[in-house]
Scaffold this motif. Sequence first.
Motif, PDB file in Angstrom:
ATOM      1  N   UNK A  93       2.143  27.611 -63.468  1.00 44.03           N
ATOM      2  CA  UNK A  93       2.888  26.619 -64.246  1.00 44.03           C
ATOM      3  C   UNK A  93       3.040  25.328 -63.452  1.00 44.03           C
ATOM      4  N   UNK A  94       3.427  25.451 -62.187  1.00 46.22           N
ATOM      5  CA  UNK A  94       3.599  24.255 -61.348  1.00 46.22           C
ATOM      6  C   UNK A  94       2.273  23.544 -61.127  1.00 46.22           C
ATOM      7  N   UNK A  95       1.232  24.322 -60.852  1.00 44.40           N
ATOM      8  CA  UNK A  95      -0.063  23.752 -60.515  1.00 44.40           C
ATOM      9  C   UNK A  95      -0.732  23.086 -61.713  1.00 44.40           C
ATOM     10  N   UNK A  96      -0.420  23.554 -62.908  1.00 50.01           N
ATOM     11  CA  UNK A  96      -1.026  22.979 -64.114  1.00 50.01           C
ATOM     12  C   UNK A  96      -0.236  21.799 -64.645  1.00 50.01           C
ATOM     13  N   UNK A  97       1.079  21.929 -64.718  1.00 45.96           N
ATOM     14  CA  UNK A  97       1.904  20.929 -65.383  1.00 45.96           C
ATOM     15  C   UNK A  97       2.226  19.718 -64.506  1.00 45.96           C
ATOM     16  N   UNK A  98       2.547  19.950 -63.242  1.00 49.17           N
ATOM     17  CA  UNK A  98       2.954  18.829 -62.396  1.00 49.17           C
ATOM     18  C   UNK A  98       1.825  17.831 -62.116  1.00 49.17           C
ATOM     19  N   UNK A  99       0.617  18.280 -61.734  1.00 51.59           N
ATOM     20  CA  UNK A  99      -0.444  17.304 -61.474  1.00 51.59           C
ATOM     21  C   UNK A  99      -0.833  16.482 -62.702  1.00 51.59           C
ATOM     22  N   UNK A 100      -0.881  17.123 -63.885  1.00 44.75           N
ATOM     23  CA  UNK A 100      -1.238  16.389 -65.103  1.00 44.75           C
ATOM     24  C   UNK A 100      -0.172  15.345 -65.419  1.00 44.75           C
ATOM     25  N   UNK A 101       1.093  15.749 -65.290  1.00 47.34           N
ATOM     26  CA  UNK A 101       2.187  14.809 -65.549  1.00 47.34           C
ATOM     27  C   UNK A 101       2.167  13.678 -64.540  1.00 47.34           C
ATOM     28  N   UNK A 102       1.965  14.028 -63.287  1.00 47.00           N
ATOM     29  CA  UNK A 102       1.946  13.011 -62.235  1.00 47.00           C
ATOM     30  C   UNK A 102       0.796  12.018 -62.436  1.00 47.00           C
ATOM     31  N   UNK A 103      -0.356  12.519 -62.802  1.00 52.05           N
ATOM     32  CA  UNK A 103      -1.515  11.652 -63.009  1.00 52.05           C
ATOM     33  C   UNK A 103      -1.232  10.628 -64.100  1.00 52.05           C
ATOM     34  N   UNK A 104      -0.582  11.088 -65.188  1.00 55.28           N
ATOM     35  CA  UNK A 104      -0.298  10.153 -66.274  1.00 55.28           C
ATOM     36  C   UNK A 104       0.786   9.157 -65.872  1.00 55.28           C
ATOM     37  N   UNK A 105       1.804   9.622 -65.138  1.00 57.99           N
ATOM     38  CA  UNK A 105       2.854   8.699 -64.682  1.00 57.99           C
ATOM     39  C   UNK A 105       2.251   7.628 -63.781  1.00 57.99           C
ATOM     40  N   UNK A 106       1.378   8.042 -62.861  1.00 57.11           N
ATOM     41  CA  UNK A 106       0.722   7.066 -61.978  1.00 57.11           C
ATOM     42  C   UNK A 106      -0.082   6.051 -62.788  1.00 57.11           C
ATOM     43  N   UNK A 107      -0.734   6.546 -63.843  1.00 60.28           N
ATOM     44  CA  UNK A 107      -1.527   5.663 -64.692  1.00 60.28           C
ATOM     45  C   UNK A 107      -0.633   4.643 -65.395  1.00 60.28           C
ATOM     46  N   UNK A 108       0.511   5.106 -65.879  1.00 59.61           N
ATOM     47  CA  UNK A 108       1.444   4.224 -66.575  1.00 59.61           C
ATOM     48  C   UNK A 108       2.024   3.181 -65.610  1.00 59.61           C
ATOM     49  N   UNK A 109       2.354   3.612 -64.390  1.00 57.83           N
ATOM     50  CA  UNK A 109       2.896   2.671 -63.402  1.00 57.83           C
ATOM     51  C   UNK A 109       1.852   1.617 -63.038  1.00 57.83           C
ATOM     52  N   UNK A 110       0.589   2.039 -62.947  1.00 54.61           N
ATOM     53  CA  UNK A 110      -0.489   1.092 -62.673  1.00 54.61           C
ATOM     54  C   UNK A 110      -0.598   0.051 -63.785  1.00 54.61           C
ATOM     55  N   UNK A 111      -0.455   0.496 -65.033  1.00 49.11           N
ATOM     56  CA  UNK A 111      -0.464  -0.443 -66.162  1.00 49.11           C
ATOM     57  C   UNK A 111       0.729  -1.386 -66.092  1.00 49.11           C
ATOM     58  N   UNK A 112       1.882  -0.835 -65.696  1.00 49.08           N
ATOM     59  CA  UNK A 112       3.086  -1.655 -65.608  1.00 49.08           C
ATOM     60  C   UNK A 112       2.952  -2.734 -64.551  1.00 49.08           C
TER      61      UNK A 112
END
Length: 318
Positions: A93-112
């Motif tokens: 659960x940790x290995x699947x959910x956290x990296x995917x969420x983190x990748x999208x958050x990083x992408x959003x911050x880059x856009x910001x």
Amino acid sequence: MPGASDTLWEIAKAEVEKKENQEGDRDGLECWERSIFFIGNKNGPKDIAHFWELGGGTSLLDLIPIPITTTNVRALAVVLVLDLSTPNALWPAMESLLPVTRKHVDKIITKLEETNPKAANEIKQKIWNSLPKDHPDRELIDPFPIPLVIIGSKYDLFYEFDSEVKKIVYKTLRFVSHYYGASLVFTSKSEALLLKTRALINHLAFGFDRSKSMAVDQNKPLFIPAGLDSFSQIGPPPASDSDIGKLHAQTPMDLWKKVFEKKFPPKNIGVSKEVRDPAQDPQYAEYEVDAMRAQKNQELEQYKRNAAKTWKEMEFES
């Protein structure tokens, strides 16, 4: 300033005008709305009004981008809910959910950064504020880009487990949480535990003061606010030196994973499908109901296709 004789509508109007006047000052992290995004095992989190919730293991990973946007990322927190009663599903659960969420958050911050670099920088700096400047682990951790809370649910069932099992789960979740700069709390139906969890969520959702107390006793539910733990207090992975030497891990996180999975082989956390669907059973057939169900199924499939197209265009435009 509303007077004593003002009507409810006049007071409401004054509040709206006040917020509109302050709209231009919101270049930083100051936001009128906060968001909490729950992810985790199927049956881990409960539905909470006005909160995003994505329970269902890895089956709904494609939906993670929906609640995380450039509009709300400045005041967004993520809550990962793990079912303590199924240790074999914890690491997947940790290995699947956290990296995917983190990748999208990083992408959003880059856009910001392209539209509001000041806000993007404040997000990056804010996550380090929970860790004291003189903390010995500042150079060893890799904080999640936005506030993260890991909740271990069903502690009442977990409490009955063998002490050795509990020790491995306790130490592993402490390590993962501290490495990601996250808060860690165990909870159950107990009113006392629910109050502690609620206080932590209130801190994220409404900015209430954060508790500075912590509980790390292996015989009691964990409660560790972000930044209060340390690798020296957590200690090494619960395995003998000879076993650790045979694991050939590349990083500390990889080492803890190998030790944990040796005791708890990974278990699929996707949504299990029922072998038999009662709705398809001839003995329950009803023409009008079945006809309406077929129509609604077609409408649902069309909606899903349209929604998928919309999100793909939004997230992957060149």
